[in-house]
Each structure stands twice: as structure tokens, then as C-alpha cells.
Write an enzyme that holds these catalytic residues in place. Structure first.
Site, PDB file in Angstrom:
ATOM      1  N   ASP A  74      -3.854  -1.338  -1.679  1.00  0.00           N
ATOM      2  CA  ASP A  74      -5.038  -1.938  -0.654  1.00  0.00           C
ATOM      3  C   ASP A  74      -6.470  -1.201  -1.262  1.00  0.00           C
ATOM      4  O   ASP A  74      -7.393  -1.641  -0.934  1.00  0.00           O
ATOM      5  CB  ASP A  74      -4.830  -1.026   0.909  1.00  0.00           C
ATOM      6  CG  ASP A  74      -4.338   0.316   0.948  1.00  0.00           C
ATOM      7  OD1 ASP A  74      -4.076   0.926  -0.009  1.00  0.00           O
ATOM      8  OD2 ASP A  74      -4.200   0.708   2.201  1.00  0.00           O
TER       9      ASP A  74
ATOM     10  N   ARG B  71       7.402   6.359  -3.663  1.00  0.00           N
ATOM     11  CA  ARG B  71       7.988   7.215  -2.635  1.00  0.00           C
ATOM     12  C   ARG B  71       7.627   6.337  -1.676  1.00  0.00           C
ATOM     13  O   ARG B  71       6.269   6.016  -1.636  1.00  0.00           O
ATOM     14  CB  ARG B  71       7.622   8.556  -2.312  1.00  0.00           C
ATOM     15  CG  ARG B  71       6.191   8.832  -2.555  1.00  0.00           C
ATOM     16  CD  ARG B  71       5.885  10.387  -2.704  1.00  0.00           C
ATOM     17  NE  ARG B  71       4.469  10.376  -2.871  1.00  0.00           N
ATOM     18  CZ  ARG B  71       3.992  10.628  -4.174  1.00  0.00           C
ATOM     19  NH1 ARG B  71       4.911  10.810  -5.337  1.00  0.00           N
ATOM     20  NH2 ARG B  71       2.784  10.532  -4.555  1.00  0.00           N
TER      21      ARG B  71
ATOM     22  N   SER C 272       0.686  -1.224   0.053  1.00  0.00           N
ATOM     23  CA  SER C 272       0.113  -0.097  -0.105  1.00  0.00           C
ATOM     24  C   SER C 272       0.844   1.421   0.029  1.00  0.00           C
ATOM     25  O   SER C 272       0.715   2.143   0.965  1.00  0.00           O
ATOM     26  CB  SER C 272      -1.011  -0.057   1.284  1.00  0.00           C
ATOM     27  OG  SER C 272      -1.692  -1.286   1.316  1.00  0.00           O
TER      28      SER C 272
HETATM   29  C1  BGC Z   1      -0.251   5.255   0.221  1.00  0.00           C
HETATM   30  C2  BGC Z   1      -1.442   4.571  -0.687  1.00  0.00           C
HETATM   31  C3  BGC Z   1      -2.318   3.829   0.194  1.00  0.00           C
HETATM   32  C4  BGC Z   1      -2.874   4.669   1.476  1.00  0.00           C
HETATM   33  C5  BGC Z   1      -3.711   3.917   2.273  1.00  0.00           C
HETATM   34  C6  BGC Z   1      -0.829   6.029   1.321  1.00  0.00           C
HETATM   35  O1  BGC Z   1       0.236   6.643   2.059  1.00  0.00           O
HETATM   36  O2  BGC Z   1       0.485   6.154  -0.566  1.00  0.00           O
HETATM   37  O3  BGC Z   1      -0.827   3.494  -1.576  1.00  0.00           O
HETATM   38  O4  BGC Z   1      -3.520   3.177  -0.604  1.00  0.00           O
HETATM   39  O5  BGC Z   1      -1.823   5.385   2.132  1.00  0.00           O
HETATM   40  O6  BGC Z   1      -3.094   2.929   3.008  1.00  0.00           O
END
Ligand code: BGC
Length: 504
Positions: free
Chosen positions: A211, A173, A158
Site C-alpha cells: 500500500d 510475517r 499490505s
Molecule cells: C505492513 C505493511 C503495510 C502497513 C500499512 C504493516 O503492518 O507490514 O506492509 O504497509 O502495515 O498498511
């Protein structure tokens, strides 16, 4: 319909009338700083829509709008057993999901492993080694050491990743406080697979999944009106189904314009150039002191990782302001510790049912060793309300922007995450903001039955990841190989799933 949904929470503004002048003027100042009007929400949403469009047009735009190569919704008839791995911020979860023959049903077994805090700032080898160890333990426990056939895995990772293929992802990142050297800018799959290979763990990574995409697909498994998957948790983000013809940055691939493509927006990055979000001096400090300043501007104002920290910074500032001086003469050393208060702390304050805020008083005493006066308690409660309300209202802008961009006036949104599930009043406040932004008539809104309605999602990182792995294998079987790096290897994986299931 009005009346069916939960009621808009009653604010404690009325209890603030007897406060000393110094505190009430501070509260007024905080109200000005943290209140976002309906007009401002609309302005933010309009800019959001243009940023979503820009992300579909251009590489390296503020909102990345990552193509995920998850290219269809499930129809409920998917079958097979799949592993799912979720590398969240607090836990690492491994599941074995069996999509059963009964439409839309599944069985799941799972194990949770703690994600040691040091890993988040350790080395890449330590991270992948730990993840592979957990998978190995899980397989040995459930299948014994004799398991040699490769098991297909949907890996919920995620973080923002550029995907040229579904089983590949270059980390753009780190977010959510992760800061591991040598991972950004690289494909995360090869080192993960190398760690598995080193340990002889029989796994074939079939899909790398965000996610939000998992949430959308898992929710669509049982609800055909699902269009968007959202996470309001430690971080924030959403995914939705686009059609390839509306993704100009993929035009060179000559994909059928009508093919669906799940887009992981990564909209936590919205407004990182600070054009429209009403940042307070506290938001600016959070950003400056984070491991990645000038990134994830939207997320830093609304996500669970930051709510407690915003609150802490405000209180510390009010303590240090001579004209206000809350907690006078007290030892505030605990309050000085960055990130010592989480969003659960704020939630507990908002949930204090007592008129005299005695639970809040105990919370401050027990957690921070601070004894609060009655006026200070009133200020604390109002501040928690302001921060929680702002988070919910701004969160609505992302959902509204996707709907506006797609021209959807009604749809279901699958939502997950600790803030969505646990933060008091988040859903009602968010629904109220959606109503203001999307100009629903008075008799719509405030919860149940809204044109755009948020529902608690099915298990996205378990069932969703397994479904995406299943959909990928199904696609390869019928020769739809867009976004598949090695179709032959995937076909073998599909055969292995069939062989594994026939033995069960
Ligand atoms: C991430 C996402 C993720 C979201 C929720 C963010 O910090 O970059 O990829 O879907 O958090 O978990």
C-alpha cells in the site's frame, strides 16, 4: 509559513490543577512515560537512518527494505484499464481503474466487500477462496460471464513480502493481527492464482504491490515533488524511491546503478530488538500478548490497531492500583476485554469540544457502562492526548529518517490511512515533530509550506496499484525485464490490455 497551517492543539494540562493528589501524581507519571522529547526524537531518527541503511545492505535485517521492482515514477501519460484489488484489514476492495488519455486523470469503479473477522485467523484456503470469490463477483457483475480475455490486476497486499519479481511475494510475517497458518515463508501468488483458476476467473496478476508503494506512485501521478508514500493506519510503513546503486544487497544482480527502485521499507518493524524506543510497561504487554511478540515494535507504539489498546491497558492498570483506584466500585468488565477500544474511541475523546467533557462522559457510559467523575474525565482526556501525541511524534521519525538518509531537505510525502486522515491533530503534531528533528528555523513548520510536507494521498491501493501494473507492462514492452518473472507472459498481458481497450 507560520500562521497558515493549522494551530498546534491546546492541551488540557491547565485544567488539571484541581485534581486530587492521587490522580495528579498518576498523570505526572503518565506524562513522564509517554512524552518523547525533541532530543529523544533525534536519537531515534539517527538510529532509524542506520537501520534503513543496514536493511539495504543485508538480508534479514530488522527493517527489511524490500525491493519492489516498481522501477519508475509515472509521467501522467499512462493509459489503459486495470483491475486493482486491496486486501485491507477491514474491507476487501476491488476496483477497475481506467487511466485516461488526459494527463494524470483516471476513472474508477469499485466494490467493497467486508473482510470477515474469522478469515484473519482462519486457513489459507479460506482466505484465497474468499478473495477469488469477490473478484469473480466483480468481473461477472461488470463484464458478464462472457469475459474470457485475461484482465491485468495490481494486487495491493499490505504485508511484508520479499519480492524477487514484481508478480511474486514471499510473506515474511503477518502483521496487523492477521494469523493464518501456512502462508508465512511462502509465495502468496501461486495459491491466489490457483483459487482464481479453480473458479475460471480471467485475471493475470501483473504486480503485487504494497500500500505504501501504491500511495507513493498514485501521489506522484499528479505531483512531481512526491518522494515518499506513507501509511498511518491500522499499521504503519513507508516506501520511497531509491537508486539501485545504493542497494548493496542487490549488487549481485548487476543492475544499472542509476535505475530507480521503489523500496517498501516495512519500517513498522523498526527497533524490534528494543534498543531505542521508549517503551512503557503497557507497550510491553501489547507486544507480549500479540500473535507475533518481538515483531513490529515501532508499529505497536503508533499504529491505529494499538492506540485504543494502549489506552485501555493504562485505564485498567489505574483502576487496579490501590493508590489510585479510578472507577471505584464500578463494574469494569467491558474495559477488561482486549482490543475492545479502537483508535476512533480515542479520537472521539480528543475531539470532545466541551469544557466539562460531557461527550467523553457519554462515551464511557454508553460503550463501557462506566460513570466517570470529573477528575477521572480530566485524566482520560489527558491520557488520550498523551497517546495520540506520542504516536504522531514517533511517526515523524520514520519520515525524517528517510529524508536524512537520502539527503532530501525538501520534498512532498503522500500519506494515507485512518490515523492520518481521521485522528485529530495528528498532522500538526507530526509536523511539529518533523520541525524539531530536522532543525527547521522557527519560521518554518507547523503545517502548510514546510520543507518536508505531508499531503493526503491519491488512492494508492486503487489508482496506485493500477499505475504500477501499467508501468510494469510498459517496461516489458521496451524490453526492461529486471524483476519480471516471465517476460513472455507479461508481453501477452500487455497485448491483452491493448486489445481490451481497443474494444471499449
Ligand atoms: C505492513 C505493511 C503495510 C502497513 C500499512 C504493516 O503492518 O507490514 O506492509 O504497509 O502495515 O498498511
Amino acid at each position: 509559513m507560520v500562521g497558515l497551517g493549522p494551530k498546534t492543539p491546546r492541551s488540557r494540562r491547565g485544567s488539571l490543577t484541581d485534581l486530587p493528589q492521587s490522580l495528579s501524581s498518576q498523570i505526572e507519571r503518565l506524562e513522564e512515560l509517554f512524552t518523547v522529547s525533541g532530543e529523544k526524537l533525534k536519537e531515534i531518527t539517527n538510529h532509524f537512518v542506520s537501520e534503513l541503511e543496514k536493511g539495504l545492505r543485508e538480508e534479514n535485517s530488522t527493517i527489511p527494505m524490500n525491493a519492489t521492482w516498481c522501477m519508475e515514477f509515472p509521467d501522467g501519460n499512462e493509459t489503459g484499464t486495470f483491475l486493482a484489488l486491496d486486501m485491507g484489514g477491514t474491507n476487501l476492495r476491488v476496483c477497475e481503474v481506467t487511466l485516461t488519455k488526459e494527463k494524470g486523470e483516471f476513472d474508477i469503479i469499485q466494490s467493497k466487500y467486508r473482510m470477515p473477522e474469522e478469515l484473519k485467523t482462519g486457513t489459507a484456503d479460506e482466505l484465497w477462496g474468499y478473495v477469488a470469490d469477490c473478484l469473480q463477483q466483480f468481473i461477472e457483475y461488470h463484464h458478464g460471464q462472457e469475459q474470457t480475455e485475461q484482465l491485468p490486476l495490481g494486487f495491493t497486499f499490505s504485508y511484508p513480502a520479499t519480492q524477487e519479481y514484481i508478480d511474486h511475494g514471499i510473506l515474511q510475517r503477518w502483521t496487523k493481527g492477521f494469523d493464518i497458518d501456512g502462508v508465512e515463508g511462502k509465495d502468496v501468488v501461486p495459491p491466489f492464482e490457483a483459487a482464481l483458476k479453480e473458479r475460471g476467473v480471467p485475471i493475470k496478476l501483473t504486480a503485487l504491490v504494497n500500500d505504501t508503494t501504491g500511495t507513493m506512485i498514485a501521489s506522484a501521478y499528479t505531483d512531481p515533488l512526491m518522494r515518499i508514500g506513507c501509511i498511518f493506519g491500522t499499521g504503519c510503513n513507508a516506501a520511497y524511491m531509491e537508486n539501485c546503486g545504493s542497494i548493496p544487497k542487490l549488487a549481485h544482480m548487476n543492475l544499472d546503478p542509476d535505475l530507480p527502485m521503489a523500496i517498501n521499507c516495512e519500517y513498522g518493524a523498526f527497533d524490534s530488538e528494543h534498543k531505542v524506543l521508549p517503551r512503557t510497561p503497557y507497550d510491553i504487554i501489547i507486544d507480549k500478548e500479540s500473535p507475533r511478540p518481538d515483531q513490529q515494535a515501532f508499529e505497536k507504539m503508533i499504529a491505529g490497531l494499538y492506540l485504543g489498546e494502549i489506552f485501555r491497558l493504562v485505564l485498567l492498570d489505574l483502576h487496579q492500583k490501590p493508590e489510585c483506584g479510578i472507577f471505584k466500585g464500578q463494574d469494569v468488565s467491558k474495559l477488561k476485554k482486549a482490543y475492545s477500544l479502537d483508535s476512533g474511541f480515542l479520537a472521539a475523546i480528543e475531539e470532545d469540544p466541551f469544557e466539562n467533557l460531557s461527550e467523553t462522559q457519554d462515551l464511557f457510559q454508553n460503550t463501557l457502562s462506566i460513570a466517570c467523575t470529573k477528575p477521572e474525565l480530566e485524566l482520560i482526556r489527558r491520557l488520550a492526548e498523551l497517546i495520540g501525541t506520542r504516536a504522531a511524534r514517533l511517526s515523524a521519525c520514520g519520515v525524517a529518517a528517510i529524508c536524512k538518509k537520502k539527503g532530501w531537505t525538501t520534498c512532498h510525502v503522500g500519506a494515507d490511512g485512518s490515523v492520518f486522515n481521521k485522528y485529530p491533530h495528528f498532522k500538526v503534531r507530526g509536523a511539529e515533530a518533523l520541525k524539531e528533528i530536522l532543525d527547521w528555523p522557527e519560521d518554518k513548520g507547523k503545517g502548510k509550506g514546510d520543507p518536508v510536507e505531508l499531503f493526503p494521498a491519491e488512492d494508492g491501493s486503487g489508482v496506485g496499484a493500477a499505475l504500477i501494473a501499467a508501468l510494469t507492462l510498459k517496461r516489458v514492452d521496451v524490453g526492461q525485464n529486471a524483476g519480471i518473472r516471465d517476460p513472455e507472459a507479461m508481453k501477452l498481458a500487455a497485448q491483452a490490455v491493448r486489445a481490451f481497450n481497443s474494444k471499449k
